[in-house]
Design a protein around this motif. Structure first.
Motif, mmCIF file in Angstrom:
data_model
loop_
_atom_site.group_PDB
_atom_site.id
_atom_site.type_symbol
_atom_site.label_atom_id
_atom_site.label_comp_id
_atom_site.label_asym_id
_atom_site.label_seq_id
_atom_site.Cartn_x
_atom_site.Cartn_y
_atom_site.Cartn_z
ATOM 1 N N THR A 190 -12.377 36.079 24.401
ATOM 2 C CA THR A 190 -12.119 36.740 25.678
ATOM 3 C C THR A 190 -12.671 35.877 26.796
ATOM 4 N N THR A 191 -11.944 35.765 27.865
ATOM 5 C CA THR A 191 -12.404 34.953 28.989
ATOM 6 C C THR A 191 -13.471 35.694 29.779
ATOM 7 N N PRO A 192 -14.648 35.103 29.964
ATOM 8 C CA PRO A 192 -15.655 35.746 30.806
ATOM 9 C C PRO A 192 -15.237 35.682 32.270
ATOM 10 N N THR A 193 -15.810 36.569 33.074
ATOM 11 C CA THR A 193 -15.523 36.510 34.505
ATOM 12 C C THR A 193 -15.975 35.175 35.076
ATOM 13 N N THR A 194 -17.165 34.737 34.673
ATOM 14 C CA THR A 194 -17.729 33.467 35.113
ATOM 15 C C THR A 194 -18.346 32.767 33.903
ATOM 16 N N VAL A 195 -18.090 31.484 33.757
ATOM 17 C CA VAL A 195 -18.552 30.762 32.570
ATOM 18 C C VAL A 195 -20.040 30.433 32.649
ATOM 19 N N PHE A 196 -20.497 29.929 33.806
ATOM 20 C CA PHE A 196 -21.861 29.433 33.932
ATOM 21 C C PHE A 196 -22.627 30.162 35.026
ATOM 22 N N ARG A 197 -23.909 30.343 34.772
ATOM 23 C CA ARG A 197 -24.813 30.817 35.810
ATOM 24 C C ARG A 197 -25.985 29.846 35.889
ATOM 25 N N LEU A 198 -26.277 29.377 37.092
ATOM 26 C CA LEU A 198 -27.407 28.481 37.289
ATOM 27 C C LEU A 198 -28.619 29.271 37.747
ATOM 28 N N GLN A 199 -29.740 28.989 37.127
ATOM 29 C CA GLN A 199 -30.982 29.718 37.407
ATOM 30 C C GLN A 199 -32.039 28.748 37.920
ATOM 31 N N SER A 200 -32.577 28.986 39.086
ATOM 32 C CA SER A 200 -33.650 28.110 39.559
ATOM 33 C C SER A 200 -34.528 28.839 40.567
ATOM 34 N N ASP A 201 -34.982 30.034 40.213
ATOM 35 C CA ASP A 201 -35.865 30.742 41.125
ATOM 36 C C ASP A 201 -37.282 30.172 41.083
ATOM 37 N N ARG A 202 -37.548 29.216 40.166
ATOM 38 C CA ARG A 202 -38.877 28.621 40.097
ATOM 39 C C ARG A 202 -38.830 27.134 40.428
ATOM 40 N N THR A 203 -38.027 26.362 39.707
ATOM 41 C CA THR A 203 -37.852 24.956 40.026
ATOM 42 C C THR A 203 -36.383 24.606 39.876
ATOM 43 N N ALA A 204 -35.970 23.515 40.503
ATOM 44 C CA ALA A 204 -34.561 23.179 40.559
ATOM 45 C C ALA A 204 -34.002 22.879 39.181
ATOM 46 N N CYS A 205 -32.814 23.407 38.900
ATOM 47 C CA CYS A 205 -32.109 23.077 37.667
ATOM 48 C C CYS A 205 -30.860 22.295 38.030
ATOM 49 N N SER A 206 -30.279 21.657 37.015
ATOM 50 C CA SER A 206 -29.070 20.888 37.261
ATOM 51 C C SER A 206 -28.172 20.961 36.045
ATOM 52 N N ALA A 207 -26.885 20.796 36.282
ATOM 53 C CA ALA A 207 -25.905 20.795 35.199
ATOM 54 C C ALA A 207 -24.921 19.666 35.439
ATOM 55 N N GLU A 208 -24.646 18.909 34.383
ATOM 56 C CA GLU A 208 -23.631 17.865 34.416
ATOM 57 C C GLU A 208 -22.638 18.162 33.297
ATOM 58 N N ILE A 209 -21.423 18.518 33.656
ATOM 59 C CA ILE A 209 -20.419 18.978 32.696
ATOM 60 C C ILE A 209 -19.237 18.025 32.763
ATOM 61 N N THR A 210 -19.000 17.313 31.668
ATOM 62 C CA THR A 210 -18.015 16.233 31.664
ATOM 63 C C THR A 210 -17.099 16.345 30.455
ATOM 64 N N GLY A 211 -15.806 16.251 30.686
ATOM 65 C CA GLY A 211 -14.847 16.111 29.600
ATOM 66 C C GLY A 211 -14.698 17.323 28.702
ATOM 67 N N VAL A 212 -14.931 18.519 29.224
ATOM 68 C CA VAL A 212 -14.812 19.743 28.430
ATOM 69 C C VAL A 212 -13.407 20.324 28.610
ATOM 70 N N ASP A 213 -12.826 20.802 27.518
ATOM 71 C CA ASP A 213 -11.496 21.404 27.561
ATOM 72 C C ASP A 213 -11.640 22.920 27.749
ATOM 73 N N PHE A 214 -11.348 23.389 28.952
ATOM 74 C CA PHE A 214 -11.415 24.817 29.288
ATOM 75 C C PHE A 214 -10.045 25.486 29.224
ATOM 76 N N SER A 215 -9.045 24.832 28.666
ATOM 77 C CA SER A 215 -7.673 25.318 28.810
ATOM 78 C C SER A 215 -7.410 26.625 28.074
ATOM 79 N N ASN A 216 -8.264 27.016 27.141
ATOM 80 C CA ASN A 216 -8.054 28.295 26.450
ATOM 81 C C ASN A 216 -8.566 29.496 27.235
#
Length: 258
Positions: A190-216
């Motif tokens: 089932t498709t989620p409403t949103t795939v990712f949630r970033l959390q950084s209420d304490r220190t900065a977080c980061s995400a690097e997302i490369t070459g992923v197939d989201f077509s489904n």
């Protein structure tokens, strides 16, 4: 640095895990006795299930990570890596993987939260290679956490991994420093409403997302959620989007491309 074995079909946690014949029955059983740098071979036929929270408290460090390798149990040690070994948490059972590790070929089914808890060891790194993470029930409590302590010094890498969601409120909760490279969303979920949630209420977080197939995923899917606890920096590149994608890169509360 020892080599140990895990196989649910005939193993026992009362054995020492030193051979296939003396294999541990559970990954929790073998990580309870491992030392930094150990190689823990998990049979391709391994399938363990727990209705209680599971914590894999490996002894790995960044210099000598615990290696959780799914392998073909026809040889000792295996001469080939494999996929198919699985760990399943039922009910609201959480699954936690602590400290520095390298994992290959495992499938994780979880009805609760699955936490790649790099934050349990200072500045720890976890690398998951050709693994699969499958959320099995709808609900915000069923989620995949990368980096358990929201600290940019902790790092999780997911390489050629696959993901499957059971409901619209599932998501991948990104904390710390997360790299997702290659891999795909499996069909039949089932498709989620949103795939990712970033959390950084304490220190900065980061995400690097490369070459992923989201077509489904459905064409309406959003990729990053907003809100007062959602912040940080994310880069998404060279990914395959759903056909006729009409969703949002970021929802309200987050800035767009900078």
């Amino acid at each position: 640095m020892a080599t140990r074995y895990v196989r649910s079909t005939d193993g026992s946690d009362s054995d020492d895990g030193s051979t296939w014949a003396l294999a541990k029955a559970t990954v929790a059983g073998v990580t309870a006795i491992d030392t930094a740098g150990d190689t823990l071979w998990i049979s391709q036929s391994h399938a363990e299930t727990s209705g209680s929270a599971i914590t894999f408290a490996g002894a790995g460090t960044n210099a000598s990570p615990t290696k959780l390798l799914c392998g073909n149990d026809a040889a000792e040690p295996p001469t080939a890596l494999a996929t198919g070994g699985s760990i399943t948490g039922t009910g609201s059972a959480a699954i936690n993987f602590n400290n520095a590790l390298y994992a290959y070929g495992l499938t994780i089914f979880t009805a609760g939260a699955c936490t790649l808890n790099t934050g349990s060891s200072a500045s720890a790194v976890q690398i998951w290679d050709n693994c699969s993470f499958r959320l099995t029930v709808n609900g915000s409590g069923s989620q995949l956490w990368t980096c358990g302590q929201y600290n940019y010094m902790y790092r999780t890498e997911l390489i050629n991994c696959t993901f499957k969601f059971a409901g619209t409120t599932n998501y991948v909760y990104i904390a710390g420093n997360t790299v997702i490279r290659g891999g795909s969303i499996l069909s039949g979920g089932t498709t989620p409403t949103t795939v990712f949630r970033l959390q950084s209420d304490r220190t900065a977080c980061s995400a690097e997302i490369t070459g992923v197939d989201f077509s489904n995923l459905a064409s309406t899917v959003n990729f990053f959620s907003g809100g007062t606890l959602a912040a940080g920096k994310a880069v998404i590149r060279d990914c395959k989007l759903p056909a006729s994608w009409s969703g949002l890169l970021v929802t309200s509360g987050l800035a767009g491309p900078g």
